[in-house]
Design a protein around this motif. Structure first.
Motif, PDB file in Angstrom:
ATOM      1  N   LEU A 164       0.988  -0.891  -0.488  1.00  0.00           N
ATOM      2  CA  LEU A 164      -0.462   0.242  -0.124  1.00  0.00           C
ATOM      3  C   LEU A 164       1.134   0.824   0.051  1.00  0.00           C
ATOM      4  CD1 LEU A 164      -2.504   1.067  -0.044  1.00  0.00           C
ATOM      5  CD2 LEU A 164      -2.015   1.220   2.811  1.00  0.00           C
ATOM      6  N   ALA A 165       1.939   0.850   0.978  1.00  0.00           N
ATOM      7  CA  ALA A 165       2.430   2.427   1.500  1.00  0.00           C
ATOM      8  C   ALA A 165       3.371   2.815  -0.298  1.00  0.00           C
ATOM      9  CB  ALA A 165       3.518   2.109   2.009  1.00  0.00           C
ATOM     10  N   GLY A 166       4.345   2.065  -1.150  1.00  0.00           N
ATOM     11  CA  GLY A 166       4.815   1.741  -2.495  1.00  0.00           C
ATOM     12  C   GLY A 166       3.298   1.821  -3.405  1.00  0.00           C
ATOM     13  N   ALA A 167       2.428   2.283  -3.633  1.00  0.00           N
ATOM     14  CA  ALA A 167       1.033   2.208  -4.280  1.00  0.00           C
ATOM     15  C   ALA A 167       0.885   3.320  -4.136  1.00  0.00           C
ATOM     16  CB  ALA A 167       0.326   1.295  -4.411  1.00  0.00           C
ATOM     17  N   VAL A 168       0.867   4.159  -3.467  1.00  0.00           N
ATOM     18  CA  VAL A 168       0.377   5.237  -2.487  1.00  0.00           C
ATOM     19  C   VAL A 168       1.603   5.954  -3.199  1.00  0.00           C
ATOM     20  CG1 VAL A 168      -0.013   7.073  -0.682  1.00  0.00           C
ATOM     21  CG2 VAL A 168      -1.972   4.827  -1.041  1.00  0.00           C
ATOM     22  N   ALA A 169       2.927   5.737  -2.791  1.00  0.00           N
ATOM     23  CA  ALA A 169       4.143   7.122  -3.464  1.00  0.00           C
ATOM     24  C   ALA A 169       4.094   7.003  -4.407  1.00  0.00           C
ATOM     25  CB  ALA A 169       5.249   6.182  -3.026  1.00  0.00           C
ATOM     26  N   ASP A 170       3.911   5.664  -4.847  1.00  0.00           N
ATOM     27  CA  ASP A 170       3.507   6.138  -7.016  1.00  0.00           C
ATOM     28  C   ASP A 170       3.079   6.604  -6.639  1.00  0.00           C
ATOM     29  OD1 ASP A 170       5.533   4.131  -6.570  1.00  0.00           O
ATOM     30  OD2 ASP A 170       4.504   2.414  -7.296  1.00  0.00           O
ATOM     31  N   ALA A 171       1.525   6.923  -6.681  1.00  0.00           N
ATOM     32  CA  ALA A 171       0.662   7.103  -6.961  1.00  0.00           C
ATOM     33  C   ALA A 171       0.631   9.217  -7.272  1.00  0.00           C
ATOM     34  CB  ALA A 171      -1.006   6.987  -6.613  1.00  0.00           C
ATOM     35  N   GLU A 172       1.464   9.516  -5.936  1.00  0.00           N
ATOM     36  CA  GLU A 172       2.314  10.884  -5.327  1.00  0.00           C
ATOM     37  C   GLU A 172       3.448  11.315  -6.230  1.00  0.00           C
ATOM     38  OE1 GLU A 172       0.703  12.681  -3.836  1.00  0.00           O
ATOM     39  OE2 GLU A 172      -0.040  11.607  -1.918  1.00  0.00           O
ATOM     40  N   ALA A 173       3.960  10.381  -6.877  1.00  0.00           N
ATOM     41  CA  ALA A 173       4.478  10.531  -8.126  1.00  0.00           C
ATOM     42  C   ALA A 173       4.125  10.959  -8.917  1.00  0.00           C
ATOM     43  CB  ALA A 173       6.418  10.268  -8.044  1.00  0.00           C
ATOM     44  N   ARG A 174       2.754   9.987  -9.604  1.00  0.00           N
ATOM     45  CA  ARG A 174       2.238  10.618 -10.732  1.00  0.00           C
ATOM     46  C   ARG A 174       1.460  12.146 -10.864  1.00  0.00           C
ATOM     47  NH1 ARG A 174       1.605   5.446 -11.010  1.00  0.00           N
ATOM     48  NH2 ARG A 174      -0.535   5.048  -9.738  1.00  0.00           N
ATOM     49  N   ARG A 175       1.084  12.017  -9.471  1.00  0.00           N
ATOM     50  CA  ARG A 175       0.612  13.394  -9.221  1.00  0.00           C
ATOM     51  C   ARG A 175       0.746  14.431  -9.408  1.00  0.00           C
ATOM     52  NH1 ARG A 175      -3.767  14.441  -3.814  1.00  0.00           N
ATOM     53  NH2 ARG A 175      -4.128  16.621  -4.476  1.00  0.00           N
ATOM     54  N   VAL A 176       3.304  14.782  -9.087  1.00  0.00           N
ATOM     55  CA  VAL A 176       3.534  15.634  -9.548  1.00  0.00           C
ATOM     56  C   VAL A 176       3.598  16.493 -11.751  1.00  0.00           C
ATOM     57  CG1 VAL A 176       5.662  16.450 -10.095  1.00  0.00           C
ATOM     58  CG2 VAL A 176       5.238  15.174  -7.752  1.00  0.00           C
ATOM     59  N   THR A 177       3.285  15.168 -11.974  1.00  0.00           N
ATOM     60  CA  THR A 177       3.063  15.992 -13.312  1.00  0.00           C
ATOM     61  C   THR A 177       2.318  15.521 -13.680  1.00  0.00           C
ATOM     62  OG1 THR A 177       3.190  13.362 -13.613  1.00  0.00           O
ATOM     63  CG2 THR A 177       5.582  14.689 -13.884  1.00  0.00           C
ATOM     64  N   ARG A 178       0.883  14.591 -13.133  1.00  0.00           N
ATOM     65  CA  ARG A 178      -0.505  15.215 -13.657  1.00  0.00           C
ATOM     66  C   ARG A 178      -1.114  15.322 -12.759  1.00  0.00           C
ATOM     67  NH1 ARG A 178      -4.850  10.512 -16.083  1.00  0.00           N
ATOM     68  NH2 ARG A 178      -5.398  11.686 -17.845  1.00  0.00           N
ATOM     69  N   SER A 179      -2.225  16.857 -12.363  1.00  0.00           N
ATOM     70  CA  SER A 179      -2.356  17.678 -11.417  1.00  0.00           C
ATOM     71  C   SER A 179      -3.767  16.325 -10.985  1.00  0.00           C
ATOM     72  CB  SER A 179      -2.821  18.489 -11.377  1.00  0.00           C
ATOM     73  OG  SER A 179      -3.751  18.493 -12.009  1.00  0.00           O
ATOM     74  N   PHE A 180      -4.294  16.444  -9.817  1.00  0.00           N
ATOM     75  CA  PHE A 180      -4.956  15.672  -9.804  1.00  0.00           C
ATOM     76  C   PHE A 180      -6.721  16.239  -9.925  1.00  0.00           C
ATOM     77  CE2 PHE A 180      -9.265  15.458  -7.049  1.00  0.00           C
ATOM     78  CZ  PHE A 180      -9.324  14.452  -6.037  1.00  0.00           C
ATOM     79  N   ASP A 181      -6.604  17.957 -10.038  1.00  0.00           N
ATOM     80  CA  ASP A 181      -7.464  18.369 -11.292  1.00  0.00           C
ATOM     81  C   ASP A 181      -7.817  18.183 -12.957  1.00  0.00           C
ATOM     82  OD1 ASP A 181      -8.466  19.668  -9.274  1.00  0.00           O
ATOM     83  OD2 ASP A 181      -7.145  21.647  -9.775  1.00  0.00           O
ATOM     84  N   VAL A 182      -6.692  18.037 -13.105  1.00  0.00           N
ATOM     85  CA  VAL A 182      -5.799  17.076 -14.513  1.00  0.00           C
ATOM     86  C   VAL A 182      -6.471  15.350 -14.288  1.00  0.00           C
ATOM     87  CG1 VAL A 182      -4.911  16.248 -16.322  1.00  0.00           C
ATOM     88  CG2 VAL A 182      -4.563  17.938 -15.655  1.00  0.00           C
ATOM     89  N   VAL A 183      -6.377  14.487 -13.561  1.00  0.00           N
ATOM     90  CA  VAL A 183      -7.284  13.394 -13.495  1.00  0.00           C
ATOM     91  C   VAL A 183      -8.427  13.489 -12.727  1.00  0.00           C
ATOM     92  CG1 VAL A 183      -6.810  11.330 -12.619  1.00  0.00           C
ATOM     93  CG2 VAL A 183      -4.573  12.319 -12.779  1.00  0.00           C
ATOM     94  N   GLN A 184      -8.533  14.476 -12.020  1.00  0.00           N
ATOM     95  CA  GLN A 184     -10.167  14.913 -12.126  1.00  0.00           C
ATOM     96  C   GLN A 184     -11.654  14.696 -13.804  1.00  0.00           C
ATOM     97  OE1 GLN A 184     -11.741  18.096  -9.615  1.00  0.00           O
ATOM     98  NE2 GLN A 184     -12.813  15.941  -8.280  1.00  0.00           N
ATOM     99  N   ALA A 185     -10.957  15.982 -14.093  1.00  0.00           N
ATOM    100  CA  ALA A 185     -11.490  16.526 -15.123  1.00  0.00           C
ATOM    101  C   ALA A 185     -11.287  15.132 -16.377  1.00  0.00           C
ATOM    102  CB  ALA A 185     -10.455  17.616 -15.513  1.00  0.00           C
ATOM    103  N   ALA A 186     -10.292  14.380 -16.334  1.00  0.00           N
ATOM    104  CA  ALA A 186     -10.395  13.336 -17.198  1.00  0.00           C
ATOM    105  C   ALA A 186     -11.492  11.817 -16.983  1.00  0.00           C
ATOM    106  CB  ALA A 186      -8.973  12.491 -17.496  1.00  0.00           C
TER     107      ALA A 186
END
Length: 256
Positions: A6-28
């Protein structure tokens, strides 16, 4: 093991969020076509149903299959009679990705499950943006407040949560949040030990209005029959399909 995954998956998601923001993913996520109604597809029927998994590797078995073309594998699953496709998107131990999910979604007409270690709303929006119709939520990985909020978000986005359990207490927690699709995993994700009889011991706690899914410890048609006899509406199968001819294996499994 589960905490590390879980910690690894969450860390990887946070890393993706740096290049693809929450707002962008939410809109998609919000502009995707509506999700397929997985509950209707997986509803109890006279014959068992199969969720077939795209799975390259696991922490317990290491590499299982290369799977260079996840879309082609998913098409063979659909042709073989699978009711839904599960796609491992965790990258560290299972060697999956959201790209795998996107490729599968574009190739099949049946529901697709994002199977990962979900702990953040961002990951749920990622799932819908990639075309997922279902999202795995693991009770043992989440406190009840987080489980409730993520389950609510999955439903708000029109998807279905497969709520995974491994004990009587976890089944009760899943039912308390109104889960309509409850899985019992024979593999304890804290120790990775298997107990194929666990589903049978817990199935009676799951009311008839809830779809019952048996997960793990499936190698042969006899294993599917074992779960079906114990009350499984659906059986999730991964390793047995990626290490054998998928269409022939599905045919055997669906004949029980």
């Amino acid at each position: 093991m589960l905490s590390d995954l879980l910690a690894g998956a969450v860390a990887d998601a946070e890393a993706r969020r740096v290049t693809r923001s929450f707002d962008v993913v939410q809109a998609a996520a919000l502009i995707r076509a509506p999700a397929i109604d997985a509950l209707s597809v997986l509803a109890p029927a006279p014959r068992v149903k199969i969720i077939a998994e795209v799975k390259r590797a696991s922490p317990s078995r290491g590499t299982l299959a290369e799977i260079s073309d996840p879309a082609a594998l998913a098409v063979s699953y659909e042709f073989g009679g699978a009711s839904a496709i599960s796609v491992l998107t965790e990258g560290r131990k299972f060697l999956g990705s959201l790209s795998d999910l996107e490729q599968v979604r574009s190739a099949v007409q049946i529901p697709v499950l994002r199977k990962d270690f979900i702990g953040l709303p961002y990951q749920v929006f990622e799932a819908r943006a990639a075309g997922a119709d279902m999202v795995l939520l693991i009770v043992a990985a989440l406190d009840q407040a987080t489980l409730v909020s993520l389950h609510d978000l999955v439903r708000e986005l029109g998807m279905t949560a497969l709520v995974e359990t491994h004990s009587a207490d976890e089944v009760d927690r899943a039912l308390d949040i109104g889960a309509s699709l409850v899985g019992v995993n024979a593999r304890d994700l804290t120790t990775f030990e298997l107990d194929q009889d666990l589903f049978g011991r817990l199935a009676g706690r799951i009311p008839s209005g809830v779809v019952r899914v048996a997960e793990s410890a499936v190698k042969t048609a006899a294993d599917v029959a074992h779960y079906r006899a114990a009350g499984a509406d659906v059986v999730l199968v991964g390793e047995a399909l990626v290490t054998n001819d998928p269409i022939r294996t599905l045919t055997e499994f669906l004949a029980v």
